[in-house]
Design an enzyme around this catalytic site. Structure first.
Site, PDB file in Angstrom:
ATOM      1  N   SER A 109       0.829  -1.212   0.000  1.00  0.00           N
ATOM      2  CA  SER A 109       0.000   0.000   0.000  1.00  0.00           C
ATOM      3  C   SER A 109       0.858   1.255   0.000  1.00  0.00           C
ATOM      4  CB  SER A 109      -0.874   0.044   1.260  1.00  0.00           C
ATOM      5  OG  SER A 109      -1.715  -1.062   1.313  1.00  0.00           O
TER       6      SER A 109
HETATM    7  N1  SAH Z   1       0.856  -5.212   4.365  1.00  0.00           N
HETATM    8  C1  SAH Z   1       1.661  -5.600   3.234  1.00  0.00           C
HETATM    9  C2  SAH Z   1       0.960  -5.488   1.911  1.00  0.00           C
HETATM   10  C3  SAH Z   1      -0.158  -6.430   1.821  1.00  0.00           C
HETATM   11  S1  SAH Z   1      -0.768  -6.750   0.208  1.00  0.00           S
HETATM   12  C4  SAH Z   1       2.981  -4.898   3.210  1.00  0.00           C
HETATM   13  O1  SAH Z   1       3.253  -4.062   4.085  1.00  0.00           O
HETATM   14  O2  SAH Z   1       3.785  -5.198   2.331  1.00  0.00           O
HETATM   15  C5  SAH Z   1      -2.023  -7.868   0.683  1.00  0.00           C
HETATM   16  C6  SAH Z   1      -1.529  -9.234   1.007  1.00  0.00           C
HETATM   17  O3  SAH Z   1      -2.630  -9.982   1.494  1.00  0.00           O
HETATM   18  C7  SAH Z   1      -0.988  -9.982  -0.193  1.00  0.00           C
HETATM   19  O4  SAH Z   1       0.342 -10.355   0.043  1.00  0.00           O
HETATM   20  C8  SAH Z   1      -1.902 -11.216  -0.285  1.00  0.00           C
HETATM   21  O5  SAH Z   1      -1.232 -12.393  -0.693  1.00  0.00           O
HETATM   22  C9  SAH Z   1      -2.416 -11.329   1.138  1.00  0.00           C
HETATM   23  N2  SAH Z   1      -3.647 -12.096   1.322  1.00  0.00           N
HETATM   24  C10 SAH Z   1      -4.755 -12.120   0.541  1.00  0.00           C
HETATM   25  N3  SAH Z   1      -5.666 -12.962   1.073  1.00  0.00           N
HETATM   26  C11 SAH Z   1      -5.115 -13.483   2.206  1.00  0.00           C
HETATM   27  C12 SAH Z   1      -5.551 -14.422   3.193  1.00  0.00           C
HETATM   28  N4  SAH Z   1      -6.762 -15.021   3.148  1.00  0.00           N
HETATM   29  N5  SAH Z   1      -4.721 -14.707   4.221  1.00  0.00           N
HETATM   30  C13 SAH Z   1      -3.487 -14.144   4.301  1.00  0.00           C
HETATM   31  N6  SAH Z   1      -3.019 -13.260   3.402  1.00  0.00           N
HETATM   32  C14 SAH Z   1      -3.817 -12.920   2.367  1.00  0.00           C
END
Ligand code: SAH
Length: 223
Positions: free
Chosen positions: A71
């Site tokens: 993000s």
């Molecule tokens: N907070 C992160 C960015 C997150 S992007 C940072 O600082 O880099 C969103 C993430 O959520 C992605 O990596 C995706 O794979 C994950 N995601 C999506 N669905 C999910 C689930 N059910 N459980 C765990 N992770 C999930």
């Protein structure tokens, strides 16, 4: 003289971090000095893929591989601000991604438990967290829509991917006085929501529009 070059490079990145916080976080209304300071400290350029490292301190979201994104700095700050952390909380994060937000959180609360469904992202994030000697953040590979029942209840829950609705297990794992921040809705029509428990029900506050990758899982969107 590689060591001198490295120091110069680190100084340059530290300078860029100060500018990032001023221009893209503080100027957009985030005033909590603890959050601003944490973001000045965490080396965001080490979390993103090296091909986009030059853009690490810009205002935008960036690709992190496996079709996922980190993000924009403002959104990370805004979601953490909505959590209202005092420093004593046990926090569950869903969507570790690069681990950047987990490390920012680790500086603002007692303990972070972070779940990522994509193995390669979780492994890399866990390695970085270890290398940075962050001892209060743990990453596991799992479907985060189930939460982390062994460690529940959580004072705060933060979800970094957009859900179709509030996943029920996460409500169950939220402490009675806890709060959860998550984006809700399909691509192109998401809202940032803050959820609190009121007895056996939940209260949902609308905190503006959002743009996240989908939360994929049992209590999220289907694969
Ligand atoms: N907070 C992160 C960015 C997150 S992007 C940072 O600082 O880099 C969103 C993430 O959520 C992605 O990596 C995706 O794979 C994950 N995601 C999506 N669905 C999910 C689930 N059910 N459980 C765990 N992770 C999930």
């Amino acid at each position: 003289m590689p060591s001198i070059d490295k120091t110069a490079e680190e100084r340059e990145f530290a300078h860029q971090r100060i500018l990032m916080v001023d221009r893209h976080v503080k100027a957009r209304g985030i005033r909590d000095e603890r959050i601003l300071q944490a973001m000045r400290e965490v080396p965001r350029h080490l979390f993103v893929p090296s091909v986009v490292a030059a853009k690490a301190y810009g205002p935008g979201a960036l690709p992190i591989g496996a079709k996922q994104t980190i993000s924009q700095p403002y959104i990370v700050a805004r979601m953490i601000e909505l959590l209202e952390l005092s420093g004593k909380e046990k926090v569950l994060e869903i969507g570790t991604g690069t681990g950047y937000q987990a490390v920012v959180l680790s500086k603002l609360c007692a303990k972070v438990f972070s779940i990522e469904r994509i193995n390669e992202l979780a492994l890399r994030a866990a390695e970085l967290i270890r290398a940075m000697k962050i001892h209060n953040a743990t990453v596991k590979v799992f479907d985060g829509t189930y939460g982390w029942s062994d460690q529940a209840p959580f004072d705060r829950i933060i979800v970094a991917a957009a859900a179709p609705e509030v996943p029920e297990p996460l409500v169950q794992q939220l402490a009675r006085t806890g709060r959860m921040v998550l984006p809700i809705g399909p691509a192109g029509n998401q809202r940032l929501a803050r959820v609190t428990r009121v007895g056996t029900r939940v209260q949902i506050e609308d905190c503006g529009s959002a743009e996240f990758v989908p939360l994929v899982g049992k209590f999220g969107w289907k694969d």
